[in-house]
Design an enzyme around this catalytic site. Structure first.
Site, short mmCIF file in Angstrom:
data_model
loop_
_atom_site.label_atom_id
_atom_site.label_comp_id
_atom_site.label_asym_id
_atom_site.label_seq_id
_atom_site.Cartn_x
_atom_site.Cartn_y
_atom_site.Cartn_z
N SER A 138 48.96 86.64 24.85
CA SER A 138 49.83 86.71 23.71
C SER A 138 49.88 85.32 23.21
O SER A 138 49.36 84.25 24.18
CB SER A 138 51.18 87.10 24.29
OG SER A 138 52.32 86.78 23.55
N TYR A 151 57.99 86.90 30.50
CA TYR A 151 57.06 87.32 29.72
C TYR A 151 56.03 86.09 29.60
O TYR A 151 54.74 86.02 29.65
CB TYR A 151 57.55 87.58 28.54
CG TYR A 151 56.38 88.69 27.54
CD1 TYR A 151 55.94 89.91 27.81
CD2 TYR A 151 55.77 87.74 26.43
CE1 TYR A 151 55.16 90.37 26.62
CE2 TYR A 151 54.99 88.29 25.91
CZ TYR A 151 54.42 89.50 25.72
OH TYR A 151 53.69 90.00 24.98
P1 NAD Z 1 53.53 99.37 23.77
O1 NAD Z 1 54.88 99.24 24.32
O2 NAD Z 1 53.20 99.95 22.53
O3 NAD Z 1 52.34 99.68 24.78
C1 NAD Z 1 52.57 99.46 26.22
C2 NAD Z 1 51.61 100.29 26.86
O4 NAD Z 1 51.58 99.95 28.12
C3 NAD Z 1 51.92 101.68 26.81
O5 NAD Z 1 50.87 102.54 26.91
C4 NAD Z 1 52.77 101.98 27.89
O6 NAD Z 1 52.89 103.47 28.49
C5 NAD Z 1 51.99 101.16 28.84
N1 NAD Z 1 52.62 100.66 30.19
C6 NAD Z 1 54.02 100.28 30.28
N2 NAD Z 1 54.37 100.05 31.57
C7 NAD Z 1 53.51 100.58 32.34
C8 NAD Z 1 53.07 100.83 33.60
N3 NAD Z 1 53.96 100.23 34.56
N4 NAD Z 1 52.05 101.32 34.03
C9 NAD Z 1 50.96 101.80 33.20
N5 NAD Z 1 51.15 101.59 31.70
C10 NAD Z 1 52.26 101.15 31.30
O7 NAD Z 1 53.22 97.64 23.49
P2 NAD Z 1 52.11 96.88 22.75
O8 NAD Z 1 52.90 95.89 21.73
O9 NAD Z 1 51.01 97.69 22.32
O10 NAD Z 1 51.68 96.04 24.13
C11 NAD Z 1 50.38 95.92 24.64
C12 NAD Z 1 50.29 94.61 25.02
O11 NAD Z 1 50.03 93.46 24.04
C13 NAD Z 1 51.17 94.03 26.36
O12 NAD Z 1 50.53 93.47 27.13
C14 NAD Z 1 52.01 92.97 25.21
O13 NAD Z 1 52.58 92.13 26.12
C15 NAD Z 1 50.76 92.78 24.54
N6 NAD Z 1 51.11 91.86 23.20
C16 NAD Z 1 51.89 92.47 22.42
C17 NAD Z 1 52.35 91.82 21.28
C18 NAD Z 1 53.09 92.73 20.02
O14 NAD Z 1 53.57 91.96 19.26
N7 NAD Z 1 53.28 93.89 19.90
C19 NAD Z 1 52.09 90.60 21.03
C20 NAD Z 1 51.38 89.82 21.78
C21 NAD Z 1 50.70 90.61 22.94
#
Ligand code: NAD
Length: 256
Positions: A138, A151
């Site tokens: 991130s 985080y």
């Molecule tokens: P999201 O909530 O849409 O997806 C998260 C996914 O992780 C889902 O499929 C969920 O079921 C799964 N998950 C959560 N807990 C879990 C567990 N204990 N075991 C197995 N699966 C689990 O979120 P996202 O925004 O797509 O985030 C995905 C990644 O990207 C994360 O690591 C997040 O930190 C990172 N990220 C997101 C953003 C953003 O702006 N959305 C920015 C930077 C980084």
């Protein structure tokens, strides 16, 4: 380009993980999905691209379930060639109010799970002299924001893990890199927008604009397709010597 390869993407039932799984499948990779919630929809979406797809519901905070997932993926597809460590959760609170169990869960899911999947995937990648480990960090892997101690710690940690694994595999055909997205409009971020709208008594659209305006100079969300495109590039021969990077896709967030 990736025909005959298998990609395992953790947390791929939603958001960025599903976007990256889709982009890799579009290049011909077979896909092992993981994550909570509905998985039949994502599975059908990937299968429609003409590749093989399977799903394992391992809870990424549970090492023994991660081990089972890696074993089943190897049994089903022979080997995991591309490992995308993406599963992640968020919790927002001041450090003195941060519930210890939320801290533990964030470190387990956003950081420690990647240690387990990586240690279990690397031996077969080394044996094949080809592999890709792509960690979804991130902008918070490079800079901090208040109220996100767990985080930020986990994401800085995964950037460090990325560099260490890249060095350990540097003389092989295995690479390890991190992708550092800025704001992406997924359920994880929509919750933060909705919470802000409720807390400040402002419309959701205004909360969204404020969120972008604070951090992301482009004032536009990064898309899951853009992140998928970078994952495809990192999986390509052009990226054979890209090792240990933490690559921002953040609309200028960390350039400030
Ligand atoms: P999201 O909530 O849409 O997806 C998260 C996914 O992780 C889902 O499929 C969920 O079921 C799964 N998950 C959560 N807990 C879990 C567990 N204990 N075991 C197995 N699966 C689990 O979120 P996202 O925004 O797509 O985030 C995905 C990644 O990207 C994360 O690591 C997040 O930190 C990172 N990220 C997101 C953003 C953003 O702006 N959305 C920015 C930077 C980084």
């Amino acid at each position: 380009m990736l025909k005959g390869k298998t990609a395992l993407v953790t947390g791929s039932t939603s958001g960025i993980g599903l976007g990256i799984a889709t982009a890799l499948a579009q290049q011909g990779a077979n896909i092992m999905l993981n994550g909570f919630g509905d998985h039949e929809g994502p599975k059908a979406q990937i299968a429609a691209l003409g590749v093989q797809v399977d799903y394992h519901g391992a809870d990424m905070s549970k090492p023994e379930q991660i081990e089972d997932m890696m074993k089943k993926a190897a049994e089903r597809f022979g080997r995991v060639d591309i490992l995308v460590n993406n599963a992640g959760i968020q919790h927002v609170a001041k450090v003195e109010d941060f519930p210890p169990e939320r801290w533990d869960a964030i470190i387990a899911i956003n950081l420690t799970s990647a240690f387990h999947t990586t240690r279990l995937a690397i031996p077969a990648m080394r044996a094949a002299n080809w592999g890709r480990v792509i960690n979804i960090a991130s902008a918070h892997g490079l800079v901090a924001s208040a109220q996100k101690s767990a985080y930020v710690a986990a994401k800085h940690g995964i950037v460090g893990l990325t560099k260490a694994v890249a060095l350990e595999t540097a003389t092989t055909g295995v690479t390890c890199n991190a992708i550092c997205p800025g704001w992406v409009l997924t359920p994880l971020v929509q919750k933060q927008i909705d919470d802000r709208s409720a807390r400040e008594g402002i419309p959701v659209s205004q909360a969204q604009n404020e969120l972008l305006g604070e951090k992301q100079p482009s004032l536009q969300f990064t898309t899951v397709e853009q992140l998928g495109g970078l994952a495809v590039f990192l999986s390509s021969p052009a990226a054979d010597q890209v090792r240990g990077v933490a690559w921002q896709v953040d609309g200028g967030w960390t350039a400030q």
